[in-house]
Every structure is written in C-alpha cells, then in structure tokens.
Design an enzyme around this catalytic site. Structure first.
Site, PDB file in Angstrom:
ATOM      1  N   ASP A  68      51.853   8.260  75.631  1.00  0.00           N
ATOM      2  CA  ASP A  68      53.066   7.949  76.445  1.00  0.00           C
ATOM      3  C   ASP A  68      52.925   8.984  77.833  1.00  0.00           C
ATOM      4  O   ASP A  68      53.484  10.151  77.394  1.00  0.00           O
ATOM      5  CB  ASP A  68      54.407   7.786  75.785  1.00  0.00           C
ATOM      6  N   ASN A  95      47.517   4.601  87.601  1.00  0.00           N
ATOM      7  CA  ASN A  95      48.128   3.394  87.590  1.00  0.00           C
ATOM      8  C   ASN A  95      49.553   3.231  86.717  1.00  0.00           C
ATOM      9  O   ASN A  95      50.309   2.368  87.269  1.00  0.00           O
ATOM     10  CB  ASN A  95      47.115   2.458  87.385  1.00  0.00           C
ATOM     11  N   TYR A 157      62.945   3.579  93.189  1.00  0.00           N
ATOM     12  CA  TYR A 157      61.351   3.028  93.003  1.00  0.00           C
ATOM     13  C   TYR A 157      60.858   3.762  94.250  1.00  0.00           C
ATOM     14  O   TYR A 157      59.604   4.196  94.376  1.00  0.00           O
ATOM     15  CB  TYR A 157      61.354   1.723  92.602  1.00  0.00           C
ATOM     16  N   LYS A 161      57.765   6.097  94.999  1.00  0.00           N
ATOM     17  CA  LYS A 161      56.366   5.538  95.620  1.00  0.00           C
ATOM     18  C   LYS A 161      56.045   6.144  97.012  1.00  0.00           C
ATOM     19  O   LYS A 161      55.118   6.225  97.456  1.00  0.00           O
ATOM     20  CB  LYS A 161      56.309   4.060  95.609  1.00  0.00           C
TER      21      LYS A 161
END
Length: 260
Positions: A68, A95, A157, A161
């Site tokens: 994890d 990823n 988010y 990013k």
C-alpha cells in the site's frame, strides 16, 4: 530520430498501481517491448495473476511487490527495490493514485491526507530513490502520471496533480543532461477502473472526452523516449489544456463529480 533512445530491451521497469487501468497498460506495453517488470500494488492475487500473464505472453521476468503506497511500510518496500544495486531499475512509472468523490469540506481529513500522500509524497520519494542509481549510471527514465486536472481548478485532486506537473517539468530540466528523462503524463478522462472505484457517474462527461488506456500509454512512452517533459495525449486535450491557461477559472472548472 529520438533525442533520447529507449533503453535496450531486457532492462527493468517498476510500475506502481500496476494491477489495472493505466498501470496495467504501462506494464503490458513495456513487457511487449522486452523489458522485465516489477509490479507494485495492494492486491497480491491480482499482481500474481498479472505477472504470470505477462511472463507467458512476452517471455520476460515479472516480479511483484504487494504494498500500500499510502503507507510508510509500503513505500519503504518499493524504495528498497529501487535502490538495490544488484538489480537496477532503469524505468520508473509513478502511476498509483486514488480519487475522492466528494468536495473537500465533506471529506474526512484522514482521507485527504492519504490522498495527498499517495499522489505527492509517495511519487516524490520513489523518484528520489530511483534517481540515485540512474544518475550514477547516467541513464534512466521516469514517467509520472498526473492529469489534465493539473491545469484546472478542481479541488485537492487538481492541486496534487499540479504539484506533480511542476515537479516533473523541473526534474526533466535538471536531470536530462545527466541522462535521466523525466516525463509527466497528463491524460484526460480515460476508461479505467479509476472512476468506478470512486463511485463516479461517468455520464457527466460526453463520450468524445473519454480516451482509451492503450493510446494514453503509447503516446506517453513515445513522448518520454523523445525526452519530452510533458505528455498530453490526444489533440483534443492539448487544445483544452491550452485554453485552460487563458480562460477564466469558472469556465474551465467543469461540472462537479456525481455519484452513480
């Protein structure tokens, strides 16, 4: 001709979030090119199944690390593999990622911290680990999956990013002269398990906005081999991200996520 030719087949690529979606497709395409792979994800059974399939189809070696990557012990396991001098990793694909369906104020802060750690801290730590051997060998490739959300005001988010986008653009500039190419991939909406796991209603976006994982990965690998710092798959998203830089935030924020 590519400015930075791909490493010869037989080298090793480590891919995080490798059991499904873009991670599984990166593993497949790299294995198809002849690279051995190290698959990292939480689901041990799916990892073993995927590894066996890649070995059968492409006659490469596939290792698995069940970890994890939002947990310190899981990150340490991946770091240990990346820094093993006896088994060099020439390609790292960051990823692994998760999404949060609800707005920031409605999420538990523990969920937000896990989200931030996985996207930012883990990617940073694995990149730092991979760089040690790559810089010593003066050769390596690092691909980190961000999102077109990095160009948009879409909550934490987008913020995470955007960090990846900024960091990888700098890293490519800093390390390309030492033989290490760092590429950040900013795909748009892509058909994977990502949105299903979030419980998101995918009909909020029109069909033309959705990409296939095979195309995203193919273009990402090609851009990385060319030495590009930023890969935005498909012309439609190249146009959209260009427009996002100049249009008012309220026009490019897009519709809110909606549960199925």
């Amino acid at each position: 001709m590519n400015r930075f030719p791909a490493k010869a087949a037989g080298s090793t690529a480590l891919i995080t979030g490798a059991t499904a979606g873009l991670g599984a497709e990166f593993a497949r395409q790299l294995a198809e090119q002849g690279h051995n792979v190290v698959l990292v994800a939480r689901d041990a059974a799916r990892l073993q199944s995927g590894a066996q399939e890649l070995e059968r189809l492409y006659s490469i070696r596939a290792e698995v690390i069940a970890a994890d990557l939002a947990d310190d012990d899981g990150v340490a396991a991946a770091v240990a593999r990346l820094t093993d001098p006896a088994r060099p990793v020439e390609i790292l694909v960051n990823n692994a990622g998760i999404g949060l369906l609800h707005p920031f104020a409605e999420n538990a802060i523990a969920e937000e911290k896990r989200h931030l750690k996985l996207h930012v801290e883990t990617a940073m730590e694995l990149t730092h680990a991979a760089l040690q051997g790559m810089l010593a060998r003066r050769s390596g490739r690092i691909i980190t999956v961000s999102s077109v959300a990095a160009f948009l005001p879409r909550g934490t988010y987008s913020a995470a990013k955007a960090w990846l986008l900024s960091f990888c653009r700098w890293a490519n500039l800093a390390y390309a002269g030492s033989g290490v190419i760092v590429t950040v991939v900013c795909p748009g909406l892509t058909h994977t398990e990502f949105h299903d796991r979030m419980g998101m209603d995918k009909t909020v976006a029109p069909r033309w906005m959705w990409l296939q994982a095979e195309r995203v990965v193919r273009e990402a690998l090609a851009d990385n081999e060319r030495g590009k710092a930023v890969s935005i798959p498909s012309w439609r998203y190249k146009v959209l991200t260009s427009a996002a830089r100049i249009l008012p935030a309220r026009l490019v924020a897009g519709p809110p996520r909606r549960a199925r």
